[in-house]
Write a protein that holds these residues in place. Structure first.
Motif, PDB file in Angstrom:
ATOM      1  N   HIS A   9       0.914  -1.195  -0.079  1.00 46.50           N
ATOM      2  CA  HIS A   9      -0.164   0.133  -0.153  1.00 46.50           C
ATOM      3  C   HIS A   9       0.809   1.001   0.078  1.00 46.50           C
ATOM      4  O   HIS A   9       1.931   1.215   0.121  1.00 46.50           O
ATOM      5  N   LEU A  10       0.104   2.413  -0.068  1.00 45.41           N
ATOM      6  CA  LEU A  10       1.164   3.574  -0.213  1.00 45.41           C
ATOM      7  C   LEU A  10       1.064   4.540   1.148  1.00 45.41           C
ATOM      8  O   LEU A  10       0.044   4.212   1.912  1.00 45.41           O
ATOM      9  N   ILE A  11       1.939   4.725   1.385  1.00 43.03           N
ATOM     10  CA  ILE A  11       2.336   5.709   2.614  1.00 43.03           C
ATOM     11  C   ILE A  11       2.450   7.251   2.342  1.00 43.03           C
ATOM     12  O   ILE A  11       3.492   7.424   1.450  1.00 43.03           O
ATOM     13  N   PRO A  12       1.706   8.281   2.867  1.00 50.18           N
ATOM     14  CA  PRO A  12       2.018   9.685   2.323  1.00 50.18           C
ATOM     15  C   PRO A  12       3.248  10.197   3.132  1.00 50.18           C
ATOM     16  O   PRO A  12       3.416   9.600   4.195  1.00 50.18           O
ATOM     17  N   ILE A  13       3.776  11.019   2.519  1.00 52.43           N
ATOM     18  CA  ILE A  13       5.144  11.771   3.267  1.00 52.43           C
ATOM     19  C   ILE A  13       4.591  13.003   3.340  1.00 52.43           C
ATOM     20  O   ILE A  13       4.198  13.774   2.355  1.00 52.43           O
ATOM     21  N   TYR A  14       4.519  13.429   4.588  1.00 50.07           N
ATOM     22  CA  TYR A  14       3.874  14.926   4.859  1.00 50.07           C
ATOM     23  C   TYR A  14       5.087  15.875   4.944  1.00 50.07           C
ATOM     24  O   TYR A  14       6.252  15.801   5.251  1.00 50.07           O
ATOM     25  N   GLY A  15       4.500  17.312   4.701  1.00 50.17           N
ATOM     26  CA  GLY A  15       5.165  18.368   4.525  1.00 50.17           C
ATOM     27  C   GLY A  15       5.390  18.993   6.090  1.00 50.17           C
ATOM     28  O   GLY A  15       5.034  18.361   7.092  1.00 50.17           O
ATOM     29  N   PRO A  16       6.381  20.027   6.194  1.00 51.33           N
ATOM     30  CA  PRO A  16       6.390  20.640   7.508  1.00 51.33           C
ATOM     31  C   PRO A  16       5.174  21.204   8.028  1.00 51.33           C
ATOM     32  O   PRO A  16       5.261  21.318   9.397  1.00 51.33           O
ATOM     33  N   LEU A  17       4.328  21.602   7.567  1.00 53.49           N
ATOM     34  CA  LEU A  17       3.083  22.094   8.303  1.00 53.49           C
ATOM     35  C   LEU A  17       1.936  20.930   8.732  1.00 53.49           C
ATOM     36  O   LEU A  17       0.954  21.133   9.227  1.00 53.49           O
ATOM     37  N   ASN A  18       2.415  19.698   8.324  1.00 51.21           N
ATOM     38  CA  ASN A  18       1.519  18.664   8.901  1.00 51.21           C
ATOM     39  C   ASN A  18       1.310  18.674  10.463  1.00 51.21           C
ATOM     40  O   ASN A  18       0.398  18.074  10.818  1.00 51.21           O
ATOM     41  N   ILE A  19       2.230  19.398  10.895  1.00 52.72           N
ATOM     42  CA  ILE A  19       2.268  19.714  12.446  1.00 52.72           C
ATOM     43  C   ILE A  19       0.663  20.138  12.893  1.00 52.72           C
ATOM     44  O   ILE A  19       0.411  19.816  13.939  1.00 52.72           O
ATOM     45  N   THR A  20       0.088  20.850  11.964  1.00 53.07           N
ATOM     46  CA  THR A  20      -1.292  21.385  12.282  1.00 53.07           C
ATOM     47  C   THR A  20      -2.180  20.456  12.352  1.00 53.07           C
ATOM     48  O   THR A  20      -3.199  20.297  12.986  1.00 53.07           O
TER      49      THR A  20
END
Length: 582
Positions: A139-150
């Motif tokens: 399956h796929l796994i998303p790679i989050y950006g720096p503002l995924n902290i929100t």
């Protein structure tokens, strides 16, 4: 295959959400439906990570960002549960500083902001492929950006709101609400913890999807159990209220009856049932209203009319009223209600009798003088007859004096005669007004002579006026007015009875030159128990006004201080009808 299975599983919360929306429109049910809808989007978001065999990465990316509304917008929904609970529960008023509408708008705006970041590279950058392993297919796994902290902060707020909801649920007094909110909290925590654990790879991603089915079903059953229990409680309360209203209606001494649009009797209270059928109670319900207009009931209901009904030989006086009731603009009923005036009528009869007795007592002394004078004459002439034996002339004088005594006594007896035996309320008969007034003048001539006052009768009519009236009632009215006139005039005063015609009706005016009545007292004349006399009862003129009104007549009083008083009585003339009948 995994994608299709997970997508199908995700539809279960959606179906439950739609079912709740259809069944109930309350704010709580809508919030629960939105919660399950967000849960559906969350599970669809997870299923997309297993769809690389069906869609291009670009399509997966767009759909993944769209369906991410599920895990993001669950946060303001959990806040709304807290806000609604505080709003609807009086003993949670202290939490309104934390849970209120402005804060709800703020947390919603924050979640919208997080959702918008999700559509940029600083929210989600790209995807990597997680290889196949035990219990976890590729399956796929998303790679989050720096503002995924929100997003992480948003999830943290979900747990905070859930914790507060758990605390608040213990303070709810309604046990049905309390049980439901506890189930909601437990289900939400179960889903959220599974989602977080799956997100960190401890458990397969699809594991949370299977858990969501269980949670959705539990919440669905919990919600409808709460609704069913509350509905059952409401029905029990309605049953108790209905029983209470039934009891209140039955102890009401007035008469109540309800008809449906088909004119069928659907309800009546105990008083009405006993009035109509004391020995066959209950058999009238369901019958046509026309049945009551026939023998043995003979019930005639006319709004505003006082009706006399015989119940086991006892007279009952009822004034009827009616009102049309419309239920939900579909069903209509007619409510008949009868006010029992029996005691009032009895009181009126007692007042009439007491006032009559009072008048008779006041007349007794004067009439005694009137009778004693003819008796003295008779005795003298009998003595002369014994001495001179001039029988014929003396006999005529004796007979005249005896007739005079007889006339006075007849008037006295007629006045003292008890009220009619209620075969009809008024016992209408034709009375000769001139004759009645002459008789009353004869009765009061003694009073006028004793008090040194002048009593005059003036008849301006050229015919014999006839009216429908109870003779006893007519005498009582005139005597009450004459008594007041004699009391108002001083020695050598004048009382005048004038009989004439007014607009085709008979008018009787009683005029005196007494002290008169002030405007303040005149405005209250006829008012029950209002009197300026030291020993007055205040019911004499009240009875006069009522009796005249009962016979469709009119009575009014004009007066001026220092000049005197004029009392006018107008009666409907039945002279023509009397002549036709005779």
């Amino acid at each position: 295959m995994n994608f299709l299975l997970l997508s199908a599983i995700a539809m279960i919360p959606l179906i439950i959400s739609i079912s709740i929306m259809v069944q109930s429109k309350s704010p709580l049910s809508r919030a629960l439906a939105l919660f399950l809808l967000m849960l559906t989007f969350w599970q669809l978001d997870i299923s997309l990570l297993y769809s690389h065999q069906f869609f291009d990465l670009e399509i997966i990316d767009i759909l993944f960002r769209i369906f991410r509304v599920g895990p993001i917008m669950i946060m303001p929904i959990m806040y709304f549960f807290c806000y609604y609970l505080v709003k609807e529960t009086p003993n949670l008023i202290g939490f309104k500083k934390i849970f209120n509408y402005p804060v709800f708008l703020i947390v919603t705006s924050f979640s919208v902001f997080v959702y918008l970041i999700n559509f940029t590279n600083i929210g989600v950058q790209e995807y990597s492929i997680m290889p196949d392993r035990m219990f976890a297919p590729t399956h796929l796994i998303p790679i989050y950006g720096p503002l995924n902290i929100t997003f992480v902060v948003n999830i943290l707020f979900v747990f905070i709101h859930t914790f507060f909801l758990f605390i608040l649920s213990f303070k709810v007094k309604d046990r049905y609400y309390r049980t439901f909110y506890k189930k909601l909290v437990i289900g939400a925590v179960f889903v959220f913890i599974n989602g977080v654990i799956s997100g960190f790879g401890v458990l397969p991603l699809y594991f949370s999807s299977f858990n969501s089915i269980l949670v959705a079903i539990v919440l669905f059953l919990g919600f409808f159990q709460m609704q069913a229990q509350r509905l059952n409680t409401a029905n029990q309360n309605l049953a108790r209220q209905s029983s209470l209203l039934e009891e209140i209606m039955n102890i009401n001494p007035n008469f109540i009856m309800v008809l449906n649009r088909e004119n069928k009797i659907v309800k009546m209270n105990d008083s009405m049932e006993f009035l109509l059928s004391p020995t066959r109670k209950g058999e009238i319900l369901g019958q046509d209203f026309k049945l009551l207009q026939q023998q043995p009931y003979n019930l005639v209901i006319e709004s505003g009319e006082l009706q006399r009904i015989n119940r086991n030989g006892e007279a009952v006086y009822i004034e009827w009223g009616s009102k049309v009731l419309r239920h939900l603009d579909k069903e209509s009923y007619t409510l008949f209600f009868g006010m029992d005036y029996t005691n009032q009528k009895r009181s009126e009869q007692l007042l009439l009798s007491s006032e009559k007795s009072k008048v008779i007592g006041e007349l007794a002394a004067s009439i005694a003088h009137e009778i004693r004078n003819p008796l003295t004459t008779i005795r003298g002439f009998i003595q002369i007859m014994k001495e001179e034996k001039k029988e014929r002339q003396h006999k005529e004088i004796i007979l005249d004096e005896i007739d005079r005594i007889d006339g006075v006594l007849k008037e006295m007896l007629l006045l003292a005669k008890p009220e009619a035996q209620v075969q009809g309320e008024k016992k209408l008969t034709h009375i000769d007004i001139v004759k009645e007034l002459n008789n009353l003048k004869l009765l009061y001539d003694a009073v006028a002579l004793e008090q040194n006052k002048d009593l005059v009768l003036v008849n301006k009519l050229t015919y014999e006026p006839m009216a429908y009236f109870n003779p006893s009632h007519f005498k009582q009215v005139i005597i009450n007015i004459l008594k007041n006139s004699f009391e108002a005039t001083s020695e050598k005063g004048s009382i005048k009875l004038t009989l004439d015609e007014y607009d085709g009706n008979i008018r009787i005016r009683i005029t005196d030159n007494g002290k008169g009545i002030s405007k303040a007292r005149l405005s209250r004349i006829g008012e029950p128990y209002f009197t300026s006399k030291e020993k007055g009862t205040g019911i004499g003129l009240t009875i006069c006004f009522k009796l005249i009104n009962d016979y469709s007549g009119k009575m009014n009083v004009l007066s001026k201080v220092g000049w005197g008083t004029v009392t006018s009585i107008i009666l409907i003339s039945h002279t023509k009808q009397y002549k036709e009948e005779t």
